[in-house]
Design a protein around this motif. Structure first.
Motif, PDB file in Angstrom:
ATOM      1  N   ILE A 167      -0.205  24.700  36.562  1.00 16.65           N
ATOM      2  CA  ILE A 167      -1.318  25.466  36.009  1.00 16.65           C
ATOM      3  C   ILE A 167      -2.483  25.609  36.989  1.00 16.65           C
ATOM      4  O   ILE A 167      -3.191  26.623  36.987  1.00 16.65           O
ATOM      5  CB  ILE A 167      -1.794  24.826  34.682  1.00 16.65           C
ATOM      6  N   ALA A 168      -2.703  24.609  37.832  1.00 15.34           N
ATOM      7  CA  ALA A 168      -3.865  24.609  38.717  1.00 15.34           C
ATOM      8  C   ALA A 168      -3.912  25.825  39.649  1.00 15.34           C
ATOM      9  O   ALA A 168      -4.956  26.483  39.746  1.00 15.34           O
ATOM     10  CB  ALA A 168      -3.931  23.307  39.514  1.00 15.34           C
ATOM     11  N   PRO A 169      -2.822  26.149  40.313  1.00 10.54           N
ATOM     12  CA  PRO A 169      -2.879  27.340  41.170  1.00 10.54           C
ATOM     13  C   PRO A 169      -3.141  28.625  40.384  1.00 10.54           C
ATOM     14  O   PRO A 169      -3.759  29.554  40.914  1.00 10.54           O
ATOM     15  CB  PRO A 169      -1.488  27.371  41.824  1.00 10.54           C
ATOM     16  N   PHE A 171      -5.066  28.862  37.647  1.00 14.99           N
ATOM     17  CA  PHE A 171      -6.503  28.879  37.382  1.00 14.99           C
ATOM     18  C   PHE A 171      -7.283  29.229  38.636  1.00 14.99           C
ATOM     19  O   PHE A 171      -8.209  30.038  38.601  1.00 14.99           O
ATOM     20  CB  PHE A 171      -6.961  27.520  36.850  1.00 14.99           C
ATOM     21  N   TYR A 172      -6.894  28.620  39.726  1.00 12.59           N
ATOM     22  CA  TYR A 172      -7.569  28.881  40.997  1.00 12.59           C
ATOM     23  C   TYR A 172      -7.463  30.359  41.363  1.00 12.59           C
ATOM     24  O   TYR A 172      -8.446  30.977  41.798  1.00 12.59           O
ATOM     25  CB  TYR A 172      -6.933  28.007  42.075  1.00 12.59           C
ATOM     26  N   LEU A 173      -6.316  30.926  41.140  1.00  8.64           N
ATOM     27  CA  LEU A 173      -6.123  32.356  41.387  1.00  8.64           C
ATOM     28  C   LEU A 173      -7.019  33.189  40.492  1.00  8.64           C
ATOM     29  O   LEU A 173      -7.649  34.159  40.932  1.00  8.64           O
ATOM     30  CB  LEU A 173      -4.660  32.739  41.132  1.00  8.64           C
ATOM     31  N   LEU A 175      -9.836  32.374  39.079  1.00 12.75           N
ATOM     32  CA  LEU A 175     -11.225  32.266  39.525  1.00 12.75           C
ATOM     33  C   LEU A 175     -11.452  33.125  40.763  1.00 12.75           C
ATOM     34  O   LEU A 175     -12.445  33.857  40.852  1.00 12.75           O
ATOM     35  CB  LEU A 175     -11.546  30.793  39.833  1.00 12.75           C
ATOM     36  N   HIS A 176     -10.513  33.055  41.675  1.00 17.75           N
ATOM     37  CA  HIS A 176     -10.589  33.846  42.898  1.00 17.75           C
ATOM     38  C   HIS A 176     -10.675  35.342  42.582  1.00 17.75           C
ATOM     39  O   HIS A 176     -11.520  36.068  43.116  1.00 17.75           O
ATOM     40  CB  HIS A 176      -9.354  33.535  43.759  1.00 17.75           C
ATOM     41  N   THR A 178     -11.634  36.718  39.827  1.00 19.27           N
ATOM     42  CA  THR A 178     -12.900  36.990  39.137  1.00 19.27           C
ATOM     43  C   THR A 178     -14.044  37.130  40.132  1.00 19.27           C
ATOM     44  O   THR A 178     -14.881  38.042  40.020  1.00 19.27           O
ATOM     45  CB  THR A 178     -13.208  35.858  38.144  1.00 19.27           C
TER      46      THR A 178
ATOM     47  N   ALA B 168      -5.138  24.169  45.604  1.00 18.59           N
ATOM     48  CA  ALA B 168      -5.535  24.550  44.250  1.00 18.59           C
ATOM     49  C   ALA B 168      -5.602  23.365  43.287  1.00 18.59           C
ATOM     50  O   ALA B 168      -6.608  23.204  42.582  1.00 18.59           O
ATOM     51  CB  ALA B 168      -4.613  25.647  43.712  1.00 18.59           C
ATOM     52  N   TYR B 172      -8.960  22.117  41.312  1.00 21.35           N
ATOM     53  CA  TYR B 172      -8.907  22.005  39.844  1.00 21.35           C
ATOM     54  C   TYR B 172      -9.269  20.592  39.395  1.00 21.35           C
ATOM     55  O   TYR B 172     -10.025  20.391  38.436  1.00 21.35           O
ATOM     56  CB  TYR B 172      -7.501  22.379  39.376  1.00 21.35           C
TER      57      TYR B 172
END
Lengths: 207, 207
Positions: A167-169, A171-173, A175-176, A178, B168, B172
């Motif tokens: 899930i972390a990548p 979310f990071y994507l 945010l990126h 956005t 990432a 996170y």
DNA sequence: AGAATATATTAACACTTGTTCATATATAAT
DNA sequence: ATTATATATGAACAAGTGTTAATATATTCT
């Protein structure tokens, strides 16, 4: 009681306030989105807002309540059926496709902006973020990974850790994406990364 | 010119202003951290601030300039030496240890809060985030993964994608820790996740 | 010592904030 | 048509904002 809109097309004043507020909160944050700016955007005087909402915070809470009502969040991560168990990668792909859809959806993007802007200032949003965004996803995904491990289709590991890594990548994507969109920068490079993530991750966990 | 502090222990007024501002900005955000609150925290009247800074934005920029000056960011990711090439996992562990240190450092935490609070409102911070936080890390890591792939010690893949997948979960985690700490919640569960991430990731990429 | 400089204070300014009140104007119900 | 209800307006409020000016008090230099 003319609470709801008369027709399907014409918006009620309350809905107009909600839309204008969502836009302004997502662009300026809570403090900078003043009651007067909202009123101007709607096309009424600020005092008229108080016929529809108790106060400014009431408006915000009403808008913010939509943040964790994403269609994705609600119920689009069904249990692992036997057919999906035979092709677990496609399940992950489906999950990511949904995540990507939400990332690029205009309304969801506004709500995500509000969330990120106020995340460190608003305790309720923090709790919502941890519970609805994080824990719920971790729970669903770790359950799936657990099943997949038991059936020997993915390598043995801590299911919760694996869910985290999955899930972390994403979310990071998100945010990126956005951040780039705020400045009207291209996100075409990032768009394909969602699918690449699934490929990489599947290579990482398959037996 | 009594610009700097006289002794090593006694702080100059300018430094006191910086410290108080960093604290207030990180807790309240730019808009809510008023000039008067800063002045009270320092112990002077608000007008005296203007003997040390041009205006409020000047104070903020001065504080914000420290965000991307982390010791970690500057120069603690050296090139891959031959000894490190023989044990690449320990290099990743070193990287993560440094990242973890920054995550739990008090000053770095305050600066990270400021960054996250103002990220969507302040274009300069967005650019700093993408360039200094993201791109720099991706560049360093992808270079290392490229070398490791060429030497056949990790599986073949897109080095940039691999760097993304590595960084990432760390970001996170850092965000997660920051959120929990705001509410004084325990982060002991998350603390060990940094090392677990390296283990999982290494299992994912080793040949 | 006195002069010069740095830094503090007090007071005020123009402006914005969220909210309330009395009042006017639409809309719906009888 | 008259009454009742919902929704709009304009004016005002107390409080808070960033900033400036005149002035007082330290501190440093000669």
């Amino acid at each position: 009681m003319p609470e709801n809109r008369d027709s399907n097309q014409i918006l009620s004043t309350k809905e107009k306030i909600m839309n204008a507020s969502m836009k302004l909160f997502s662009e300026l944050g809570y403090k900078n989105a003043s009651v007067r700016k909202i009123a101007v955007a709607v096309g009424i005087r600020e005092s008229a807002l108080y016929n529809h909402f108790k106060n400014k915070e009431d408006i915000f809470l009403c808008v913010a309540s939509e943040i964790f009502n994403s269609p994705f969040n609600n119920d689009d991560s069904p249990a692992l059926t036997s057919t999906q168990l035979s092709n677990p990668k496609s399940y992950l792909q489906k999950f990511v496709t949904e995540y990507k859809l939400v990332t690029f959806d205009k309304t969801q993007e506004s709500l995500f902006r509000i969330l990120m802007i106020e995340l460190l200032q608003n305790k309720a949003l923090r709790e919502g973020f941890l519970n609805e965004f994080h824990n719920k996803n971790i729970k669903v995904l770790s359950g799936i990974f657990f099943t997949l491990m038991q059936n020997g289709v993915v390598r043995s590991s801590d299911p919760i850790l694996m869910a985290h890594e999955f899930i972390a990548p994403l979310f990071y994507l998100r945010l990126h994406v956005t951040l780039l969109r705020i400045d009207n920068l291209s996100t075409s490079n990032l768009s394909s990364q969602f699918e690449k993530h699934v490929d990489f991750f599947w290579e990482s966990i398959k037996v």
